[in-house]
Design an enzyme around this catalytic site. Structure first.
Site, PDB file in Angstrom:
ATOM      1  N   VAL A 113       0.833  -1.205   0.000  1.00 33.80           N
ATOM      2  CA  VAL A 113       0.000   0.000   0.000  1.00 33.80           C
ATOM      3  C   VAL A 113       0.866   1.253   0.000  1.00 33.80           C
ATOM      4  O   VAL A 113       1.991   1.249   0.494  1.00 33.80           O
ATOM      5  CB  VAL A 113      -0.949   0.088   1.222  1.00 33.80           C
ATOM      6  CG1 VAL A 113      -1.869  -1.103   1.285  1.00 33.80           C
ATOM      7  CG2 VAL A 113      -0.189   0.242   2.520  1.00 33.80           C
ATOM      8  N   CYS A 114       0.307   2.310  -0.575  1.00 33.01           N
ATOM      9  CA  CYS A 114       0.967   3.609  -0.509  1.00 33.01           C
ATOM     10  C   CYS A 114      -0.107   4.670  -0.365  1.00 33.01           C
ATOM     11  O   CYS A 114      -1.259   4.370  -0.072  1.00 33.01           O
ATOM     12  CB  CYS A 114       1.825   3.848  -1.744  1.00 33.01           C
ATOM     13  SG  CYS A 114       0.871   3.979  -3.253  1.00 33.01           S
ATOM     14  N   ALA A 115       0.250   5.924  -0.571  1.00 30.23           N
ATOM     15  CA  ALA A 115      -0.714   7.009  -0.346  1.00 30.23           C
ATOM     16  C   ALA A 115      -1.854   6.951  -1.356  1.00 30.23           C
ATOM     17  O   ALA A 115      -3.015   7.069  -0.994  1.00 30.23           O
ATOM     18  CB  ALA A 115      -0.010   8.352  -0.410  1.00 30.23           C
ATOM     19  N   MET A 129      -4.158   4.580   0.468  1.00 33.00           N
ATOM     20  CA  MET A 129      -4.730   4.975   1.748  1.00 33.00           C
ATOM     21  C   MET A 129      -5.795   6.057   1.574  1.00 33.00           C
ATOM     22  O   MET A 129      -6.667   6.217   2.409  1.00 33.00           O
ATOM     23  CB  MET A 129      -3.623   5.472   2.694  1.00 33.00           C
ATOM     24  CG  MET A 129      -2.655   4.385   3.127  1.00 33.00           C
ATOM     25  SD  MET A 129      -3.452   3.008   3.990  1.00 33.00           S
ATOM     26  CE  MET A 129      -3.634   3.706   5.642  1.00 33.00           C
TER      27      MET A 129
END
Lengths: 195, 385
Positions: free
Chosen positions: B79-81, B108
């Site tokens: 996951v990342c932003a 996210m």
């Protein structure tokens, strides 16, 4: 404001991770001490460029925002910069210079950092000539003046003091350690604050 | 999409699928490639979720540092932003031949906004009640449906999920309510009421400074839906804010807003009045709720830990059980109570002042700014950390 840089990386319109990927590639091609400007529209780049600089040891200088474009400034680190010996015999400590600045007397300060470093925080009234340009631009200075030379950690100013001494300057002081530990007031170019 | 994408075995995981994993207490290994500050502020949580943080920019020279720390046999979610960096890193991990590699759709950002509707139960007087779980942020909102009408309580900022459920059940949203002026998320109440042609209701004591027209929630003045069959009964229960109002629905469900949660109680300081509102809060919990029937089903506006979710992925408890187990309802005396709700409180929610201003209509940030303001956990309970 317009800041002189050695390399511009245009990552406008690109999403994460590309702004940092391109910055990393570009900085590998730069010499130590040179300054890179990253232009990006991805808001995530604001925090990431700082975290990346911290992680890699490069010097994050600051960010400006204009419309939707962020301009981030990074100076490629010089691993041996800190270890270089300070050879110039005449120096003043930061706090001594701070006291002088508070006084009445007019003093001459030469800042030999890169323009981007200078733009994000400098001593009031200081003149900026980057170390690399000093050889050609020494005639902008008066060899008779007492000149306080400052950089980030005292190394570039040490080299500058030695160079100007060879050119016949008599009354030079190297400011140690320099801007990296300056606690007094600083002046900077007007920037729009980021939230 | 690059050529590699097509060949690699990197698979997209939707926020809905991740919600199922969290709610189902399934095992998952998460590699979060955001920067350390963002990770420390807020991350995916789950009972059987193991998570590590290696910023993507530390993996640009190669992903070996990550591979060393990822167990072989587990399902891996990167996951990342937003999404891009998780795909970038995920593809490289998938190219090493590993299987079961996923990236989180929308990152996210989407996780923080996703709402999962879960049916809570049937109404005695005919109809049903849904809880909308905002897993990424711990916010809970509700829709009560009866015959061809519905009421929505504590609407999240993005209103489409409510409209979708209303359409699916062929109901008209008649009333939109907020239990209080929220400080942790931007209310979608006004938007939803306008979109659905419903009336919008607020507790007047929280609405001193609002700049838009609204209807005043008054204690004991019931709102009716289902052609008069289902009662939404407002109970004035101050303490989190001065106007905080609970709703007793169908004589069965108690919507407590931010006054009472499953594992904690509301904090009185987000509107800047901690000292003043301590006794209101204590009175609402111990006297007012203390005198309500024990079998009422408490439905709060937040959860703090994913362990508060039951097997169906919803958050609820019998009022009587909370009086036995919730530490906030089991404090020996007023001194201990005062200490707990005013000292050592967790950090305030991100941008909570701006969020309150937005909910009053006093500032009008654009969508990107609103999303930014809402990032991070809700932190509305005294025991949240």
């Amino acid at each position: 404001m317009d800041i002189k840089v050695d390399r511009v990386v245009d990552a406008k319109g690109l999403a994460c991770p590309m702004p940092i990927v391109r910055t990393k590639k570009a900085i590998n091609e730069l010499d130590a001490g040179q300054v890179l400007e990253l232009q990006a529209t991805d808001k995530g780049s604001v925090a990431d460029i700082q975290a990346w600089a911290k992680s890699t040891g490069h010097q994050f200088l600051g960010t400006q925002q204009e419309d939707k474009v962020y301009r981030h400034y990074v100076r490629k680190s010089e691993p041996d910069e800190i270890k270089e010996e300070i050879t110039f015999p005449h120096s003043v400590r930061n706090d001594e210079l701070e006291r002088l600045l508070d006084g009445e007397q007019e003093i001459h300060i030469l800042d030999v950092r890169e323009p981007a470093e200078y733009a994000f925080g400098r001593l009031k009234g200081s003149k900026n000539i980057p170390l690399g340009d000093l050889e050609q631009r020494a005639d902008e200075l008066n060899p008779e003046d007492e000149i306080y030379i400052v950089c980030r950690t005292g190394n570039r100013s040490n080299l500058a003091a030695n160079l100007l001494t060879e050119k016949g300057f008599k009354n030079l002081k190297n400011v140690v350690p320099g801007m990296s530990e300056w606690t007094g007031s600083v002046e900077r170019d007007e920037v729009k604050p980021l939230n | 999409m690059s050529e590699e994408t097509k060949q690699s075995s990197l698979t997209k995981m939707t926020p809905h699928e991740l919600t199922q994993i969290v709610a189902g207490h399934e095992e998952l290994f998460v590699l979060d490639v955001r920067n350390e500050t963002e990770f420390n502020d807020w991350k995916i949580e789950g009972e059987n979720i193991e998570i590590i943080n290696i910023p993507y920019f530390d993996l640009l020279d190669g992903i070996d540092p990550a591979l060393d720390r990822i167990p072989d046999h587990k399902r891996l979610l990167v996951v990342c932003a937003k999404e891009g960096s998780s795909q970038y890193i995920g593809e490289q991990i998938a190219e090493t031949g590993r299987e079961n590699i996923y990236y989180l759709e929308g990152g996210m950002k989407l996780w923080s906004e996703h709402l999962e509707p879960v049916k809570v139960g049937e109404l005695q007087s005919g109809g049903e009640i849904y809880q909308f779980v905002r897993m990424g942020k711990g916010c809970l909102s509700y829709m009560v449906l009866s015959e061809d009408e519905a009421v929505v309580i504590d609407t999240a900022r993005l209103i489409q999920p409510y409209i979708d459920i209303a359409k699916k059940h062929n109901v008209q949203i008649k009333h939109v309510l907020d239990t209080h002026l929220h400080a942790d998320h931007i209310s979608g109440g006004r938007d939803l009421s306008q979109a659905a042609g419903a009336s919008y209701w607020l507790p007047p004591k929280d609405a001193d400074e609002v700049t838009y027209p609204y209807n005043q929630l008054v204690e004991n003045e019931d709102l009716l839906i289902g052609n008069g069959k289902v009662k939404v009964h407002p109970i004035y229960s101050p303490g989190h804010t001065i106007g905080s109002t609970s709703f007793l629905i169908d004589d069965q469900y108690l919507l407590t807003g931010d006054i009472l949660f499953i594992a904690s109680i509301g904090r009185p300081d987000l509107a800047g009045k901690a000292e003043d509102w301590v006794s209101d809060l204590r009175n609402s919990l111990y006297e007012l709720y203390g005198n309500l029937p024990e079998q009422l089903v408490v439905l709060p506006a937040h959860f703090g830990q994913v362990t508060e979710l039951d097997d169906q992925g919803k958050v609820s408890a019998k009022l009587g059980d909370l009086f036995s187990h919730n530490p906030g309802l089991n404090m020996a005396d007023e001194i201990e109570f005062r200490k707990t709700v005013t000292e050592n409180l967790p950090p305030q929610p991100n941008a909570y002042q701006e969020i309150r201003q937005t909910n009053m209509g006093r500032i009008n940030p654009d969508e990107e700014q609103q999303r930014e303001m809402e990032m991070g956990p809700n932190r509305c309970a005294v025991h949240d950390k």
